[in-house]
Design a protein around this motif. Structure first.
Motif, short mmCIF file in Angstrom:
data_model
loop_
_atom_site.label_atom_id
_atom_site.label_comp_id
_atom_site.label_asym_id
_atom_site.label_seq_id
_atom_site.Cartn_x
_atom_site.Cartn_y
_atom_site.Cartn_z
N GLY A 192 -15.42 0.25 15.14
CA GLY A 192 -14.15 -0.42 15.33
C GLY A 192 -12.98 0.39 14.83
N MET A 193 -13.05 1.70 15.02
CA MET A 193 -12.03 2.61 14.52
C MET A 193 -11.44 3.45 15.64
N THR A 194 -10.44 4.25 15.30
CA THR A 194 -9.95 5.30 16.19
C THR A 194 -10.40 6.64 15.62
N SER A 195 -10.36 7.67 16.46
CA SER A 195 -10.85 8.99 16.02
C SER A 195 -9.84 10.08 16.33
N ALA A 196 -9.84 11.08 15.46
CA ALA A 196 -9.13 12.33 15.70
C ALA A 196 -10.16 13.44 15.58
N TYR A 197 -10.31 14.21 16.64
CA TYR A 197 -11.31 15.28 16.66
C TYR A 197 -10.59 16.61 16.81
N ALA A 198 -11.12 17.65 16.14
CA ALA A 198 -10.62 19.00 16.33
C ALA A 198 -11.80 19.94 16.49
N ALA A 199 -11.75 20.77 17.51
CA ALA A 199 -12.82 21.73 17.76
C ALA A 199 -12.64 22.95 16.87
N ALA A 200 -13.74 23.36 16.24
CA ALA A 200 -13.73 24.61 15.48
C ALA A 200 -14.08 25.79 16.38
N MET A 201 -14.94 25.51 17.38
CA MET A 201 -15.35 26.58 18.29
C MET A 201 -15.97 25.98 19.55
N PRO A 202 -15.95 26.73 20.66
CA PRO A 202 -16.69 26.29 21.85
C PRO A 202 -18.19 26.33 21.56
N TYR A 203 -18.93 25.38 22.13
CA TYR A 203 -20.37 25.38 21.88
C TYR A 203 -21.10 24.61 22.98
N ASP A 204 -22.13 25.20 23.55
CA ASP A 204 -23.09 24.54 24.43
C ASP A 204 -22.43 23.71 25.52
N GLY A 205 -21.44 24.31 26.18
CA GLY A 205 -20.75 23.63 27.26
C GLY A 205 -19.62 22.74 26.82
N GLY A 206 -19.46 22.57 25.50
CA GLY A 206 -18.39 21.73 24.98
C GLY A 206 -17.78 22.35 23.75
N ALA A 207 -17.77 21.60 22.65
CA ALA A 207 -17.16 22.10 21.42
C ALA A 207 -17.88 21.53 20.21
N TYR A 208 -17.61 22.15 19.07
CA TYR A 208 -18.24 21.80 17.79
C TYR A 208 -17.15 21.84 16.74
N GLY A 209 -17.02 20.76 15.96
CA GLY A 209 -15.93 20.74 14.99
C GLY A 209 -16.04 19.62 13.99
#
Length: 256
Positions: free
Chosen positions: A80-97
């Motif tokens: 029941g929350m909101t999210s803020a995501y930041a990518a550290a690096m590209p990974y496996d077709g997407g990102a990792y962060g």
């Protein structure tokens, strides 16, 4: 006025708001200690802790290994929350962060890309949120470099402190610091006015099945007219949710 009466008058002017902060390194996008990917299990662990703010490390975003799932948004929806995501690096077709989730209204989101020496790129996610009946605070979710040499970690800290130096609001920094309480890295934060919260009981959080080291931390710094107080912090006794145990901090935001 006598000192006791002064204290009583001062206390009557102050008000406090309680809230919970959790830091959880979810391991490679959501793997249990036994190696199985299990987002639902990790989400249930978090639900039981009743968090208002969550800092997640090692978060996948639309990767093949995780079935092209937006992990931060999925965990936020479950809580029941909101999210803020930041990518550290590209990974496996997407990102990792990394990500920060909030139950409170969000004022602003930002991120800081952190330097590395030989390992993975890292990122710090910062959210400014409005704590009801109290005021705005900042929470910085960190995942610092993991090299044996702390050179990159110290560079990580310099960038984070440079950004937070001008922040007038109270600040919480929490996450996987990859360094111990007596390290040069933690001293840098202390010298900048941050105080480390000491968990009750065993503070070791890694590895989760047999924790031996203290590398997950909560740091606090007060702001103008608002102070942060620790009302009880603990490493959660969960041995299979990830390779890190969650860190739960009960905090009070006191408005003077």
């Amino acid at each position: 006025m006598r000192p006791l009466l002064c204290l009583l008058a001062f206390a009557s002017l102050a008000s406090a708001t309680d809230f919970n902060v959790v830091s959880f390194n979810i391991r490679n996008g959501g793997r249990r200690m036994d190696g199985k990917y299990d987002h639902a299990f990790q989400q249930e662990i978090l639900k039981k802790l009743k968090p208002d703010l969550v800092a997640l490390q090692e978060v996948d975003h639309i990767t093949k290994r995780n079935g092209n799932v937006n992990v931060a948004a999925t965990y936020a929806a479950a809580l029941g929350m909101t999210s803020a995501y930041a990518a550290a690096m590209p990974y496996d077709g997407g990102a990792y962060g990394a990500a920060v989730l909030s139950r409170f209204p969000v004022v602003a989101d930002e991120s800081i890309h952190l330097p590395v020496k030989d390992g993975e790129p890292r990122v710090c996610v910062i959210r400014f949120v409005k704590v009801p009946d109290a005021g705005v605070i900042a929470i910085a979710g960190v995942h610092l470099d993991s090299g044996n040499d702390d050179t990159a970690r110290q560079e990580n800290v310099k960038l984070i402190l440079q950004r937070l130096k001008s922040v007038k609001e109270p600040v919480i920094i929490t996450g996987d610091f990859n360094d111990t309480p007596d390290s040069a890295v933690l001293k840098m934060f202390a010298d900048a006015g941050f105080r480390r919260v000491t968990p009750k009981g065993d503070a070791a959080s890694f590895p989760a099945d047999q924790p031996r080291v203290i590398i997950d931390h909560v740091l606090l710094r007060d702001g103008s007219g608002l102070t942060l107080q620790d009302a009880g912090t603990e490493v959660v006794a969960e041995s299979n949710g990830s390779d890190h145990r969650p860190l739960l901090s009960h905090l009070k935001l006191v408005k003077m």
